[in-house]
Design a protein around this motif. Structure first.
Motif, PDB file in Angstrom:
ATOM      1  N   ASN B 270     -10.424 -12.796   9.271  1.00 43.72           N
ATOM      2  CA  ASN B 270     -10.555 -10.717  10.508  1.00 43.72           C
ATOM      3  C   ASN B 270     -11.083 -10.992  11.197  1.00 43.72           C
ATOM      4  N   VAL B 271     -11.526 -12.349  11.928  1.00 42.64           N
ATOM      5  CA  VAL B 271     -12.411 -12.700  13.387  1.00 42.64           C
ATOM      6  C   VAL B 271     -11.915 -12.517  14.366  1.00 42.64           C
ATOM      7  N   CYS B 272     -11.596 -12.094  14.976  1.00 39.33           N
ATOM      8  CA  CYS B 272     -10.729 -11.715  16.099  1.00 39.33           C
ATOM      9  C   CYS B 272     -10.871 -12.810  17.513  1.00 39.33           C
ATOM     10  N   LYS B 273     -10.043 -13.204  18.146  1.00 40.62           N
ATOM     11  CA  LYS B 273     -10.291 -14.849  18.899  1.00 40.62           C
ATOM     12  C   LYS B 273     -11.285 -14.587  20.100  1.00 40.62           C
ATOM     13  N   HIS B 274     -10.770 -12.698  19.963  1.00 33.63           N
ATOM     14  CA  HIS B 274     -11.483 -12.480  21.804  1.00 33.63           C
ATOM     15  C   HIS B 274     -12.831 -12.516  21.706  1.00 33.63           C
ATOM     16  N   GLN B 275     -13.697 -12.188  20.888  1.00 29.32           N
ATOM     17  CA  GLN B 275     -15.273 -11.819  20.539  1.00 29.32           C
ATOM     18  C   GLN B 275     -15.037 -11.388  19.500  1.00 29.32           C
ATOM     19  N   ASN B 276     -14.631 -12.365  18.491  1.00 27.96           N
ATOM     20  CA  ASN B 276     -14.673 -12.255  16.706  1.00 27.96           C
ATOM     21  C   ASN B 276     -14.936 -10.569  16.606  1.00 27.96           C
ATOM     22  N   TYR B 298      -2.063  -9.429  16.979  1.00 32.16           N
ATOM     23  CA  TYR B 298      -1.365 -10.210  16.666  1.00 32.16           C
ATOM     24  C   TYR B 298      -0.650 -10.185  15.593  1.00 32.16           C
ATOM     25  N   LEU B 299       0.933 -11.256  15.460  1.00 33.73           N
ATOM     26  CA  LEU B 299       1.905 -10.115  14.511  1.00 33.73           C
ATOM     27  C   LEU B 299       1.212 -10.887  13.459  1.00 33.73           C
ATOM     28  N   PRO B 300       1.450  -9.613  12.204  1.00 30.30           N
ATOM     29  CA  PRO B 300       0.407  -9.883  10.619  1.00 30.30           C
ATOM     30  C   PRO B 300       1.393 -10.757   9.947  1.00 30.30           C
ATOM     31  N   GLN B 301       2.728 -11.302  10.588  1.00 28.40           N
ATOM     32  CA  GLN B 301       3.341 -12.253   9.337  1.00 28.40           C
ATOM     33  C   GLN B 301       3.022 -13.696   9.703  1.00 28.40           C
ATOM     34  N   ASN B 302       2.530 -13.718  10.818  1.00 29.48           N
ATOM     35  CA  ASN B 302       2.261 -15.222  11.094  1.00 29.48           C
ATOM     36  C   ASN B 302       0.509 -15.658  12.181  1.00 29.48           C
ATOM     37  N   GLY B 303       0.071 -14.073  12.070  1.00 26.64           N
ATOM     38  CA  GLY B 303      -1.468 -13.994  12.937  1.00 26.64           C
ATOM     39  C   GLY B 303      -1.447 -14.579  14.933  1.00 26.64           C
ATOM     40  N   GLU B 311      -3.561 -16.524  21.819  1.00 26.92           N
ATOM     41  CA  GLU B 311      -4.373 -16.230  20.356  1.00 26.92           C
ATOM     42  C   GLU B 311      -3.626 -16.427  19.235  1.00 26.92           C
ATOM     43  N   LYS B 312      -4.389 -17.000  17.971  1.00 28.57           N
ATOM     44  CA  LYS B 312      -3.679 -17.230  16.792  1.00 28.57           C
ATOM     45  C   LYS B 312      -4.772 -16.673  16.125  1.00 28.57           C
ATOM     46  N   TYR B 332      -4.244 -21.307   5.256  1.00 32.69           N
ATOM     47  CA  TYR B 332      -3.044 -21.547   6.367  1.00 32.69           C
ATOM     48  C   TYR B 332      -3.803 -22.325   7.558  1.00 32.69           C
ATOM     49  N   ALA B 333      -2.880 -22.834   8.693  1.00 34.28           N
ATOM     50  CA  ALA B 333      -3.068 -23.212   9.919  1.00 34.28           C
ATOM     51  C   ALA B 333      -3.252 -22.163  10.551  1.00 34.28           C
ATOM     52  N   GLU B 334      -3.676 -21.965  11.778  1.00 36.60           N
ATOM     53  CA  GLU B 334      -3.867 -20.348  12.392  1.00 36.60           C
ATOM     54  C   GLU B 334      -2.165 -20.677  12.910  1.00 36.60           C
TER      55      GLU B 334
END
Lengths: 284, 349
Positions: B270-276, B298-303, B311-312, B332-334
């Motif tokens: 749920n946490v965006c890599k930009h500013q959470n 982010y792409l839904p199938q792989n984040g 960003e992942k 799973y791994a980012e």
């Protein structure tokens, strides 16, 4: 919220419902900002009436005295018996400095002592509440003229012993208090007052009587020595002083006794007995 | 969102935002200065400037700090959040004027360096009545300075989101320092209770907004999901999730967003890599999960953010049994591709 509506900042336009909501928020915020501006502006304490004639140089002629603080005595008309009246003009330096350094340099340059001599100085006047001071700045070439001979200055200082007194008040620096800064007293100005006094400005005790009238006293040590560093911890805070008061014409100088400068607490003075008895009763 | 760094990626919304900040600031300063000049004719320019900028900065600080919780409470405040850093940088510029003039006025032209004077004139650190309040303001100014110069995304990427966010959380320390700077300074001089009342209302409002927003978050996180099997947890019914939208679930302290898009369910962190930012409150736009805070995608199938972005986020397994959505909280791994759960026509109806 409509599923279609989604706000993205990097898009050119916000969805209608978001834009409408922000408009409402701003309509509420606008009067809040104005009301706060009005309230805060009108709630400030009245600014002092002191004047600093910044940028205006005035020539003042008088008799120079180095003690108890650098001053010149300036003729201010005559009394009913025909004797000359004098007003005392304490001298202060540029920025947060006393005048001692400037005067000492001028004396060195002329190779004479100014003590008791008639001199004409050029400087910036500042005044408030019946007190006049003058800033002398080396950059203004303040010495216009100095007489070669000593004036008969005996009696000119009008020294009068007023006895031992106890007074309560606030220590201020005279330059800021009498004109340069508003406010030139109290907590917001505390650091500045300390810096001015540590820079050589003569400390002044401001005393407010029960009717709200203010009196001002120059402060020196018991033997006339400077107290600038000794008062550092007592500036812009309530203090009580036990001292020998001596009038030098229109200024009164306090020769503060050793341990004669203390912090003052109204609560401690008026309620300490009650608090102590209350605590004793509670313990009992 | 841009692939290269620009000083400011101007668009219409940003321009409107900045013009509004400017207009509000000018309006406040004009109100304060003109009224002071009328009702206090003995004013000095320096003092009015110091007071006008200080009070304006305190107001902006309260507005800025309220935007976060307001947005958590009502998403319609998102337009204020998106460019919040502009508000912060504007506030810093105003505080810089206040701080610079104060140091010039109270500490320059003395017998020591103004910064030495700031810390050595009044040393009553043990006294509330005499406390050297200016030092508190100076430290707050330093925090605001660090925040302002690192406000650009360039610094967010170079410092890492975690360090950047930690640094910017110091705004709460700065706020505390500002409150104490005011309470131990000018409020001890002014006799009108308006100052202390306004300050207290501001502080209580901020505390209340944060408590309300925080309580809502905690309540969301505290939902207990009892049904578990093979590592999966029953979280909701598929009809509970709108198309191209998500629902957020907190499992084992991990916040996971389950998205419904293109006939499938996908689960990402749920946490965006930009500013959470909360990805679960975003939307699928152009096939990408789009963060509601700053539009990071982010792409839904792989984040993974679509190229050229890097960003992942973590992905998770999700499955459907009937209309029941089952989620496996094991990350799973980012950036790991997951197949998602196909929503049959029957389930979707």
């Amino acid at each position: 919220m409509n599923n279609e509506e989604f706000y993205i900042g990097w898009m050119g336009k916000a969805p209608k419902s978001f834009a409408a909501w922000i408009r409402k928020y701003l309509i509420v915020l606008l009067p809040v900002i104005i009301v706060l501006g009005v309230l805060l502006a009108l709630s400030q304490k009245k600014f002092g009436t002191g004047t600093f004639e910044f940028g205006t140089l005035t020539e003042v002629k008088g008799i120079y005295f180095n003690k108890p603080v650098p001053t010149i005595k300036v003729v201010d008309g005559k009394d009913i018996w025909g004797n000359e009246n004098y007003i005392t003009v304490p001298l202060i330096g540029f920025g947060k400095h006393g005048a001692d350094g400037v005067i000492a340099d001028l004396e060195k340059e002329k190779n004479i002592s100014f003590e008791g001599k008639e001199i004409t100085l050029k400087g910036t006047l500042l005044y408030n509440d019946g007190k006049l001071l003058m800033q002398v700045d080396a950059n203004d070439k303040p010495l216009v003229n100095v007489s070669g001979a000593n004036i008969n200055s005996v009696g000119l200082q009008k020294i009068k012993e007023l006895g031992i007194i106890d007074v309560k008040g606030e220590i201020v620096d005279p330059k800021c208090f009498f004109g340069v800064m508003k406010p030139g007293e109290g907590k917001p100005h505390k650091d500045c007052a300390i810096r001015c006094i540590l820079g050589g400005m003569p400390p002044v005790l401001k005393v407010t009587d029960e009717k709200g009238n203010q009196n001002y006293y120059l402060i020196v040590g018991a033997n006339g020595e400077k107290m600038n560093e000794a008062v550092q911890d007592y500036v812009a805070t309530p203090v009580e002083i036990n001292a020998r008061a001596v009038a030098y014409g229109d200024w009164v100088v306090l020769y503060v006794h050793p341990n004669g400068l203390q912090h003052y607490s109204y609560i401690r003075e008026h309620f300490s007995t009650s608090i102590a008895s209350c605590m004793a009763a509670c313990i009992k | 969102m841009g692939a290269s760094y620009l000083a400011v990626g101007w668009n219409r919304q940003k321009k409107i935002y900045d013009w509004l900040i400017f207009a509000f600031c000018v309006l406040y300063l004009a109100t304060f200065v003109v009224l002071t000049a009328i009702f206090n004719p003995d004013y000095t320019f320096e003092t009015v400037l110091i007071r006008a900028t200080s009070t304006l900065a305190v107001i902006i600080l309260h507005v800025t700090l309220s935007i976060g919780p307001l947005t958590r409470i009502n998403k319609k405040f998102l337009p204020l959040l998106y460019n919040r850093r502009h508000l912060g940088v504007s506030m810093f510029c105003i505080i810089l004027v206040h701080g610079s003039f104060s140091i010039l006025q109270f500490h320059s032209l003395g017998n020591v360096n103004p910064f030495v004077s700031l810390f050595t004139s009044n040393t009553h650190f043990g006294s509330l009545a005499d406390f050297p309040f200016q030092a508190l303001g100076f430290f707050a100014l330093i925090i605001f300075f660090l925040m302002a110069i690192t406000s650009h995304d360039f610094w967010l990427h170079n410092l890492s989101p975690k360090v950047w966010k930690t640094l910017h959380m110091f705004v709460y320390l700065a706020y505390f320092l500002v409150v104490m700077h005011v309470m131990l300074g000018v409020i001890q001089y002014e006799t009108n209770p308006v100052f202390i009342i306004i300050m207290l209302i501001g502080a209580f409002t901020l505390i209340a907004l944060h408590l309300i927003a925080g309580t809502r978050e905690v309540n969301k996180d505290d939902v207990i999901y009892k049904l578990k099997q093979d590592g999966y947890v029953l979280v909701c019914d598929v009809k509970d999730i709108e198309e191209d939208r998500a629902k957020m679930f907190c499992l084992d302290t991990e916040r996971i967003a389950v998205y419904k898009t293109g006939g499938k369910l996908f689960a990402v962190n749920n946490v965006c890599k930009h500013q959470n930012g909360p990805l679960g409150e975003g939307k699928v736009i152009d096939g990408c999960i789009t963060c509601p805070w700053h539009g990071y995608q982010y792409l839904p199938q792989n984040g993974q953010s679509p190229p050229p972005f890097k960003e992942k986020v973590s992905t998770y397994d999700v499955k459907l049994e009937g209309t029941h959505v089952w989620l496996n909280p094991k990350a799973y791994a980012e950036g790991t591709e997951r197949p998602g759960a196909v929503i049959s026509v029957v389930n979707a109806e």
